[in-house]
Design an enzyme around this catalytic site. Structure first.
Site, mmCIF file in Angstrom:
data_model
loop_
_atom_site.group_PDB
_atom_site.id
_atom_site.type_symbol
_atom_site.label_atom_id
_atom_site.label_comp_id
_atom_site.label_asym_id
_atom_site.label_seq_id
_atom_site.Cartn_x
_atom_site.Cartn_y
_atom_site.Cartn_z
ATOM 1 N N CYS A 28 0.888 -1.059 0.007
ATOM 2 C CA CYS A 28 0.169 -0.024 0.009
ATOM 3 C C CYS A 28 1.072 1.191 0.017
ATOM 4 C CB CYS A 28 -0.886 0.173 1.242
ATOM 5 S SG CYS A 28 -2.199 1.226 1.259
ATOM 6 N N CYS A 48 -8.375 5.756 -7.978
ATOM 7 C CA CYS A 48 -7.600 6.423 -6.641
ATOM 8 C C CYS A 48 -7.476 7.874 -6.526
ATOM 9 C CB CYS A 48 -6.299 5.684 -6.365
ATOM 10 S SG CYS A 48 -5.458 6.184 -4.817
#
Length: 428
Positions: A159, A353
């Site tokens: 991540c 995103c």
């Protein structure tokens, strides 16, 4: 009557419970097992760490919401899943039986894999609101006594977006306080190149993020393997493309935030045929475990192989938009099983995103998330920052109402400026 249980009450678990409500029958019972009664909005953690948000602004008490929805909420947490017996042992010793189980636990944070890493060691984290609050106290000390900063993500991390976000949010706050000239900044990442993101890049994320680092006078080290952290000092090995040692760095710091590697939680880790060696849940194209067909998994706990070999291990992220597709498909598939049909729904695994940089940001669209892609687009601008702020408010408002809808999809495709929606949908 069927007992349907969801373990986890983060993004994936909470959305899973909400969407299952439309699929369960009147006689079925839906239970959520969580670690405590609160949900917090993880994407806001970088803002908490610099004081732009307070903890209570991004937390939601799930007890009343779940009660209104007719969902049984157990806050003891799960100690162990006994998949062969179709039961779950809770931390207080209680036993919960199930007919269908959805594992939505998120990850365990593997700080212990590197000596000195993490809030119990010498670096900060924004993976949990507790960590973000701790990071804010450390940031206050940095503001009083400025010095070098090291931000990034260690080997095995999956991540990377929050590392870039926090780096630039921190840089923005330092500029606002007129302290930036007293704080040298270095970005340390296991990625093979800046902007890889565990996805082999999306659009021109490499160029966009490298440009942002240069513009903000941030040095960087890629193919980085953190070997240990001591008070005020980080030891880093920089590898070549073929995995050989290129250089050893000893990085001094007055403040450091490093994202850890993830692994599966203890409640499921090591269960043969359910999890991979890291403890992530093995699923098929319907989010269903092949060996335990009454067990599904959604979110960060799902096993996804890396995009490809890299000199330093790099995992694959699970973004909110992607998680929503997992949740919707799983809800539909459990609904089918409850009515005697076979699962047919498959998640799209597309990625959208919004990465906030404090006063600008980068957005990207990957359809599908795993390459090769039909759409591979990224863009930078001030609009990204404001879109993420707006989405936070939208999401928390909807969550407090217990609205069973795909928040990311509705907001990103219906609520943004029409021109930007076109870009996000078509990549043009």
């Amino acid at each position: 009557m069927a007992e349907i249980v969801v373990i986890g009450a983060g993004l994936s678990g909470t959305l899973m419970a909400y969407e299952l409500l439309a699929q369960v029958r009147r006689e079925d019972r839906l239970t959520v097992i969580s670690e405590g009664p609160a949900y917090h909005f993880v994407p806001s953690n970088p803002w908490v760490a610099v004081g732009w948000r307070k903890r209570d602004e991004i937390e939601i008490d799930l007890v009343d919401i779940m009660k209104r929805k007719g969902i049984r909420l157990l806050t003891q947490g799960a100690r162990r899943v006994h998949a062969s017996d179709k039961r779950i042992e809770l931390n207080d010793g209680a036993i919960v039986d199930y007919d269908y189980l959805v594992i939505a636990t998120g990850p365990e944070l593997a700080f212990d894999e590197i000596p000195g890493l993490g809030p119990q060691g010498h670096t900060q984290s924004v993976c949990h609101v507790d960590h973000a609050a701790h990071a804010k106290a450390a940031f206050d000390k940095l503001a009083e006594n400025p010095g070098p900063v090291v931000i990034g993500a260690v080997q095995g991390a999956s991540c990377f977006g929050p590392a870039y976000e926090f780096l630039f949010i921190l840089e923005t706050e330092l500029r606002r306080r007129k302290l930036r000239d007293r704080v040298p900044m270095t970005f340390v990442t296991s990625e093979p190149y800046v902007g890889h993101l565990g996805l082999d890049g999306v659009g021109d994320t490499k160029g966009l993020l490298e440009s942002e680092l240069r513009e903000k006078h941030v040095k960087w080290i890629t193919n980085a393997r953190v070997t240990s952290v001591e008070a005020g000092r980080m030891m880093v090995e920089e590898l070549t493309e073929d995995g050989a040692l290129r250089k050893t760095h000893e990085l001094p710091f007055a403040y450091s935030m490093m994202l850890p590697a993830f692994r599966g939680v203890a409640a499921v880790r090591g269960i043969e045929k359910l999890t991979n060696p890291r403890g992530f849940i093995i699923v098929d194209k319907h989010q269903r475990n092949p060996d335990f067909p009454n067990v599904f998994a959604v979110g960060v706990c799902v096993a996804i192989p890396p995009i490809g070999p890299t000199p330093v291990p790099v995992g694959v992220p699970k973004t909110g938009f992607m998680i929503e597709s997992m949740v919707t498909a799983t809800a539909m598939n459990i609904g089918a099983l409850l009515r005697g049909r076979e699962p047919a729904a498959q998640p799209t695994w597309n990625a959208i995103c919004l990465a906030d940089f404090g006063d600008s940001g980068v957005a990207f669209l990957a359809q599908p998330q795993i390459p090769p892609r039909n759409v591979n687009w990224s863009s930078k601008g001030e609009w990204v920052h404001y879109a993420k702020v707006a989405f936070e408010k939208y999401f928390l408002r909807k969550m407090r109402r217990g609205a069973p809808e795909p928040f990311y999809e509705r907001f990103l495709l219906d609520r943004l400026n029409i021109a930007k929606v076109k870009e996000l949908r078509t990549g043009t």
